[in-house]
Enzyme design. Structure first.
Site, short mmCIF file in Angstrom:
data_model
loop_
_atom_site.label_atom_id
_atom_site.label_comp_id
_atom_site.label_asym_id
_atom_site.label_seq_id
_atom_site.Cartn_x
_atom_site.Cartn_y
_atom_site.Cartn_z
CB THR A 43 0.53 -3.29 6.54
OG1 THR A 43 -0.75 -3.34 5.90
CG2 THR A 43 1.11 -1.90 6.44
CG ASP A 44 -2.32 -7.40 3.97
OD1 ASP A 44 -2.69 -6.51 4.75
OD2 ASP A 44 -2.90 -7.64 2.90
CB THR A 99 -0.92 0.00 1.25
OG1 THR A 99 -1.82 -1.07 1.11
CG2 THR A 99 -1.68 1.28 1.39
CE1 TYR A 137 -5.99 0.28 -0.35
CE2 TYR A 137 -3.90 -0.31 -1.36
CZ TYR A 137 -4.79 -0.39 -0.31
OH TYR A 137 -4.48 -1.15 0.78
CE LYS A 145 -2.95 -4.58 8.47
NZ LYS A 145 -3.00 -4.67 6.99
CD GLU A 180 -6.35 -27.23 29.56
OE1 GLU A 180 -7.41 -27.87 29.67
OE2 GLU A 180 -6.30 -26.11 29.01
N1 GLU Z 1 -2.66 -6.15 0.89
C1 GLU Z 1 -1.77 -5.05 0.79
C2 GLU Z 1 -0.35 -5.39 1.21
O1 GLU Z 1 -0.12 -5.99 2.23
C3 GLU Z 1 -2.37 -3.92 1.49
C4 GLU Z 1 -1.98 -3.78 2.91
C5 GLU Z 1 -1.00 -2.68 3.13
O2 GLU Z 1 0.06 -2.58 2.54
O3 GLU Z 1 -1.33 -1.87 3.97
O4 GLU Z 1 0.54 -5.05 0.50
#
Ligand code: GLU
Length: 365
Positions: free
Chosen positions: A127-128, A48, A61, A200, A320
């Site tokens: 970010t994923d 992103t 996007y 995340k 457990e």
């Molecule tokens: N799915 C995208 C990625 O991980 C969007 C998430 C992001 O970058 O914030 O590249």
């Protein structure tokens, strides 16, 4: 007005320096030569942070549209922090992150450090799966130079895009000599998080990256600079070798839930998994039929690691579930996706005995 580019910021500095010299009436101390700026290698992978929105679309996007060079050039003042060199490793959303890109990243970073081409590295990333890349690199990069991974929650074309400030802060951290020896760090939203702990936690919020057990290791902002609050030296990091063939062994994550049966475990085995990470309930637990199926898998030589689907807390041995009898490993503080990465690296480095693996998983020295 367009933000100043790296080149125009440099030109402006030269001009300001010339005016400063002309106005200066005191003798010039030529011995007090300014230190060379830190050399930061920016490795762009997509995400992103490099995403562009179609102005006609609402919220939609495409990630990975802008190159690393363009990203670097678009951040005002970056050239005053460091001497930057940007390279493109991939242009993908991080949902498509894969072993090939990981290996290319790891090799390029190691080469830059070994040949003394850079004092620090900044990786731009979606970010994923940012936390998995951070943890993978933390376990394979040798040396103490800083590696900082950065992303953004909003695309570059969004109103109040967070990418530029996150990149600025990532370079601040990578360029700071106090960042050495802290392993791979994630920098987003004014916080510095360690690779082992960061995850995340929110699908959309700018405040999404957190370290639920340990908290951030520091903070960074433009005015205050870098402030480290905690060490990461007490946390284990492996110096594992990259296997040949650009591929890590197959390790499946099986998610536990109410009414759990053995089918997802049998499915993983039938698809050739060398290891299974249980995203268990509570303390990494599951139903009797699932635990029995995992015990059978361990008897066949498949590595079984118990992690938890709970966001925070340790998984502890023999509470457990009888790990000693079943031949299981527990993930301790590692979430399932990071436990998977470590399991892959250990198997790739020839380690499959549960006792040895447990020592490698143990969080602290
Ligand atoms: N799915 C995208 C990625 O991980 C969007 C998430 C992001 O970058 O914030 O590249």
């Amino acid at each position: 007005m367009n933000p100043p580019t790296f080149r125009s910021a440099r030109l402006r500095n030269v001009t300001l320096a010339a005016i400063g010299l002309a106005l200066c009436s005191s003798p010039i101390n030529f011995a007090a030569k300014a230190a060379d700026p830190p050399r930061i290698l920016v490795l762009a992978t997509g995400g992103t942070i490099a995403g562009q929105a179609d102005p006609r679309a609402t919220g939609a996007y495409k990630s990975g549209q802008i190159t690393g060079e363009q990203l670097v050039a678009s951040v005002p003042g970056l050239g005053q922090l460091a001497k930057l060199n940007a390279e493109q490793i991939s242009s993908i959303g991080s949902q498509d992150m894969n072993d090939k890109v990981w290996f290319a990243l790891a090799r390029r970073i190691q080469q830059a450090f070994d040949k003394d081409e850079a004092d620090g590295v900044v990786i731009t990333h979606g970010t994923d799966t940012l936390e998995e890349t951070a943890f993978f690199l933390d376990n394979v990069i040798k040396g103490d130079k800083p590696v900082v991974i950065v992303g953004s929650m909003r695309p570059a074309t969004a109103v109040s895009a967070d990418g530029p400030s996150n990149i600025y802060e990532a370079v601040q951290v990578a360029a700071d000599p106090r960042s050495r020896g802290r392993g791979v760090m994630a920098v987003l939203n004014d916080k510095i998080e360690g690779a082992r702990a960061v995850t995340k936690t929110n699908t959309t919020s700018l405040e999404t990256f957190n370290s639920p057990i340990s908290g951030p290791i520091g903070y960074v902002d433009t005015a205050g600079g870098v402030r480290f609050m905690a060490q990461t030296t007490g946390l284990k990091r492996g110096n594992y070798a990259l296997p040949s063939g650009d591929q890590l062994p197959r390790v499946a994550i099986v998610y536990s839930h109410a009414n759990m049966d053995a089918i997802p475990i049998e499915d993983a085995i039938s698809h050739g998994a060398k290891g299974i990470v249980l995203a268990g309930v509570g303390d990494g637990n599951s139903s009797k039929s699932a635990i029995d199926a995992l015990e059978a898998a361990a008897k066949k030589g498949i590595v079984v690691v118990r992690a938890t689907r709970v966001r925070s807390g340790f998984v502890t041995r023999n509470v457990e579930v009888d790990d000693d009898k079943n031949g299981f490993v527990v993930s301790e503080d590692l979430n399932p996706q990071k436990a998977r990465v470590l399991t892959q690296l250990l198997i790739a480095n020839g380690m499959t005995a549960p006792g040895d693996m447990q020592k490698a998983f143990t969080a602290t020295w």
